[in-house]
Design an enzyme around this catalytic site. Structure first.
Site, PDB file in Angstrom:
ATOM      1  N   GLU A  93     103.490 -74.486  34.100  1.00  0.00           N
ATOM      2  CA  GLU A  93     103.816 -73.025  32.521  1.00  0.00           C
ATOM      3  C   GLU A  93     105.266 -73.571  32.883  1.00  0.00           C
ATOM      4  O   GLU A  93     105.952 -73.675  34.551  1.00  0.00           O
ATOM      5  CB  GLU A  93     102.814 -72.222  32.988  1.00  0.00           C
ATOM      6  CG  GLU A  93     104.354 -71.226  31.246  1.00  0.00           C
ATOM      7  CD  GLU A  93     103.806 -72.062  30.226  1.00  0.00           C
ATOM      8  OE1 GLU A  93     102.909 -72.901  29.205  1.00  0.00           O
ATOM      9  OE2 GLU A  93     104.721 -72.459  29.853  1.00  0.00           O
ATOM     10  N   ASP A 120     108.551 -78.223  33.921  1.00  0.00           N
ATOM     11  CA  ASP A 120     107.848 -79.202  33.224  1.00  0.00           C
ATOM     12  C   ASP A 120     106.051 -80.092  33.570  1.00  0.00           C
ATOM     13  O   ASP A 120     106.444 -81.231  34.501  1.00  0.00           O
ATOM     14  CB  ASP A 120     108.513 -80.140  32.655  1.00  0.00           C
ATOM     15  CG  ASP A 120     108.499 -81.192  31.350  1.00  0.00           C
ATOM     16  OD1 ASP A 120     106.985 -82.010  31.000  1.00  0.00           O
ATOM     17  OD2 ASP A 120     108.853 -81.944  31.017  1.00  0.00           O
ATOM     18  N   ASP A 143     101.405 -75.922  22.337  1.00  0.00           N
ATOM     19  CA  ASP A 143     102.441 -76.121  20.592  1.00  0.00           C
ATOM     20  C   ASP A 143     101.561 -77.276  19.946  1.00  0.00           C
ATOM     21  O   ASP A 143     101.781 -78.184  19.582  1.00  0.00           O
ATOM     22  CB  ASP A 143     103.823 -75.453  21.432  1.00  0.00           C
ATOM     23  CG  ASP A 143     104.078 -75.193  22.379  1.00  0.00           C
ATOM     24  OD1 ASP A 143     103.823 -74.044  21.995  1.00  0.00           O
ATOM     25  OD2 ASP A 143     104.287 -75.815  23.141  1.00  0.00           O
ATOM     26  N   ASP A 179      93.547 -74.753  17.830  1.00  0.00           N
ATOM     27  CA  ASP A 179      92.896 -74.149  16.700  1.00  0.00           C
ATOM     28  C   ASP A 179      93.986 -74.414  15.551  1.00  0.00           C
ATOM     29  O   ASP A 179      93.655 -74.172  14.194  1.00  0.00           O
ATOM     30  CB  ASP A 179      92.961 -72.344  16.860  1.00  0.00           C
ATOM     31  CG  ASP A 179      94.970 -72.193  17.048  1.00  0.00           C
ATOM     32  OD1 ASP A 179      95.863 -73.218  16.884  1.00  0.00           O
ATOM     33  OD2 ASP A 179      94.681 -71.238  16.674  1.00  0.00           O
ATOM     34  N   THR A 216      88.911 -66.613  24.345  1.00  0.00           N
ATOM     35  CA  THR A 216      90.464 -65.745  24.344  1.00  0.00           C
ATOM     36  C   THR A 216      89.582 -64.422  22.978  1.00  0.00           C
ATOM     37  O   THR A 216      89.328 -65.098  22.393  1.00  0.00           O
ATOM     38  CB  THR A 216      91.896 -66.219  24.508  1.00  0.00           C
ATOM     39  OG1 THR A 216      91.774 -67.101  22.897  1.00  0.00           O
ATOM     40  CG2 THR A 216      91.798 -67.362  25.320  1.00  0.00           C
ATOM     41  N   LYS A 217      90.600 -63.545  23.524  1.00  0.00           N
ATOM     42  CA  LYS A 217      91.271 -62.478  22.447  1.00  0.00           C
ATOM     43  C   LYS A 217      90.708 -63.440  21.159  1.00  0.00           C
ATOM     44  O   LYS A 217      90.734 -62.967  19.857  1.00  0.00           O
ATOM     45  CB  LYS A 217      91.761 -61.227  23.040  1.00  0.00           C
ATOM     46  CG  LYS A 217      90.766 -60.283  23.023  1.00  0.00           C
ATOM     47  CD  LYS A 217      91.943 -58.557  23.652  1.00  0.00           C
ATOM     48  CE  LYS A 217      92.367 -58.509  25.310  1.00  0.00           C
ATOM     49  NZ  LYS A 217      92.929 -57.352  25.451  1.00  0.00           N
TER      50      LYS A 217
HETATM   51  C1  LIG Z   1     100.991 -72.617  22.053  1.00  0.00           C
HETATM   52  S1  LIG Z   1     101.019 -71.681  24.114  1.00  0.00           S
HETATM   53  C2  LIG Z   1      99.257 -71.479  24.829  1.00  0.00           C
HETATM   54  C3  LIG Z   1      99.193 -71.524  25.958  1.00  0.00           C
HETATM   55  C4  LIG Z   1      98.240 -71.412  26.339  1.00  0.00           C
HETATM   56  N1  LIG Z   1      97.480 -72.055  26.997  1.00  0.00           N
HETATM   57  C5  LIG Z   1      96.592 -70.450  25.696  1.00  0.00           C
HETATM   58  O1  LIG Z   1      95.808 -70.546  25.402  1.00  0.00           O
HETATM   59  O2  LIG Z   1      97.146 -69.005  25.853  1.00  0.00           O
HETATM   60  C6  LIG Z   1     101.889 -73.212  24.702  1.00  0.00           C
HETATM   61  C7  LIG Z   1     102.219 -73.575  26.499  1.00  0.00           C
HETATM   62  O3  LIG Z   1     102.426 -74.714  26.921  1.00  0.00           O
HETATM   63  C8  LIG Z   1     104.207 -74.480  27.540  1.00  0.00           C
HETATM   64  N2  LIG Z   1     104.205 -76.206  27.617  1.00  0.00           N
HETATM   65  C9  LIG Z   1     104.316 -76.517  26.551  1.00  0.00           C
HETATM   66  N3  LIG Z   1     104.740 -78.283  26.976  1.00  0.00           N
HETATM   67  C10 LIG Z   1     105.300 -77.497  28.156  1.00  0.00           C
HETATM   68  C11 LIG Z   1     104.802 -78.834  28.926  1.00  0.00           C
HETATM   69  N4  LIG Z   1     105.400 -80.153  29.275  1.00  0.00           N
HETATM   70  N5  LIG Z   1     104.936 -78.478  30.661  1.00  0.00           N
HETATM   71  C12 LIG Z   1     104.236 -76.988  30.987  1.00  0.00           C
HETATM   72  N6  LIG Z   1     104.461 -75.842  29.962  1.00  0.00           N
HETATM   73  C13 LIG Z   1     104.139 -76.349  28.822  1.00  0.00           C
HETATM   74  C14 LIG Z   1     104.695 -73.736  26.826  1.00  0.00           C
HETATM   75  O4  LIG Z   1     105.390 -73.334  27.436  1.00  0.00           O
HETATM   76  C15 LIG Z   1     103.711 -72.887  26.155  1.00  0.00           C
HETATM   77  O5  LIG Z   1     103.170 -71.618  27.226  1.00  0.00           O
END
Ligand SMILES: C[S@@+](CC[C@H](N)C(=O)[O-])C[C@H]1O[C@@H](n2cnc3c(N)ncnc32)[C@H](O)[C@@H]1O
Length: 238
Positions: A93, A120, A143, A179, A216-217
């Site tokens: 993360e 990353d 995302d 989603d 998840t919630k």
């Molecule tokens: C929409 S959130 C979903 C988080 C979690 N998987 C959840 O279901 O609640 C997407 C996450 O991916 C992380 N993220 C996006 N690109 C990434 C990358 N290249 N390396 C590590 N983390 C990444 C973002 O920081 C963010 O916390």
């Protein structure tokens, strides 16, 4: 903890600006998150280095390894690690408060089969994970990058599919969930033509949520509001 990305330059020393799947918005760490990083990083943190990890050494045993990209605050990752002590888990993360929360929850749960990168995921996969070493790769609710002009930032692309395939063992599975229906369609378009994979769905589309992915919630609330969640699972066959 180092920077979450490594700067890259061309032959003339010009900085190469890459398209990334995230924008860093470093919110403040809560006291608990900062404390968890300080106390837990020495045991659970993995400092990024561009050489393949020795998984047996990192976990002190030989076991199948699951890697999760973008675990957010880490609640479902910690739950999975707790429910499957026979597996090794690696979470990646870029969002530091998320790393802090994950470490805090993991310590409270007493899990010993989880290690975490604050980096990353593309770089980690490319350089720090050996080919053919993973049993499962998880990408939950990445995302969505809703706007069309941002679709190039979506992490699921042909090259990414190939990178994941290389890191999986034959028989290993790439599991995605989203989603956002448009993103699930995009995932299917990319994955159904990616070579070396077999869609585990009977009709070439999505699969029911497997028991190992915790509800998840946020998702439970979505269900009540009639929102959909799409799970996709692809097995490495070549
Ligand atoms: C929409 S959130 C979903 C988080 C979690 N998987 C959840 O279901 O609640 C997407 C996450 O991916 C992380 N993220 C996006 N690109 C990434 C990358 N290249 N390396 C590590 N983390 C990444 C973002 O920081 C963010 O916390």
């Amino acid at each position: 903890m180092s920077e979450v990305t490594t700067a890259e330059f061309n032959e003339e020393g010009k900085y190469l600006r890459k398209i990334r799947s995230f924008v860093l918005r470093e919110g403040r760490l809560t006291k608990g998150q900062a404390q968890a990083i300080e106390t837990q990083w020495p045991t659970m943190g993995l400092d990024y280095s561009p050489t393949p990890l020795d998984l047996a050494e990192v976990f002190g045993r030989e076991a199948d390894t699951v890697l999760e990209i973008g675990f957010g605050m880490g609640a479902s990752l910690v739950q999975m690690a707790q429910e499957a002590p026979e597996l090794n888990f690696i979470g990646i993360e870029v969002h530091k408060p998320g790393v802090g929360s994950c470490l805090s929850d993991a310590a409270a749960a007493g899990v010993t089969n989880l290690r975490v990168y604050h980096h990353d995921a593309m770089e980690v996969l490319e350089h720090a994970i050996a080919d053919g070493s993973l049993t499962r790769v998880q990408l939950f609710f990445p995302d969505p990058w809703h706007k069309k002009r941002h679709h190039k930032r979506r992490i699921v692309q042909a090259e990414f599919a190939e990178l994941i395939r290389r890191k999986l063992k034959i028989g290993g599975v790439f599991h995605m969930a989203t989603d956002w229906e448009n993103y699930s369609e995009h995932m299917l378009e990319v994955m159904n033509v990616a070579s070396g994979y077999k869609n585990q769905s009977v009709d070439g589309t999505v699969v029911p949520r497997p028991d190992h992915r915790p509800l998840t919630k946020f998702e439970a609330r979505g269900h009540r509001l009639g929102h959909g969640v799409w799970d996709l699972m692809f097995e490495r066959i070549a």
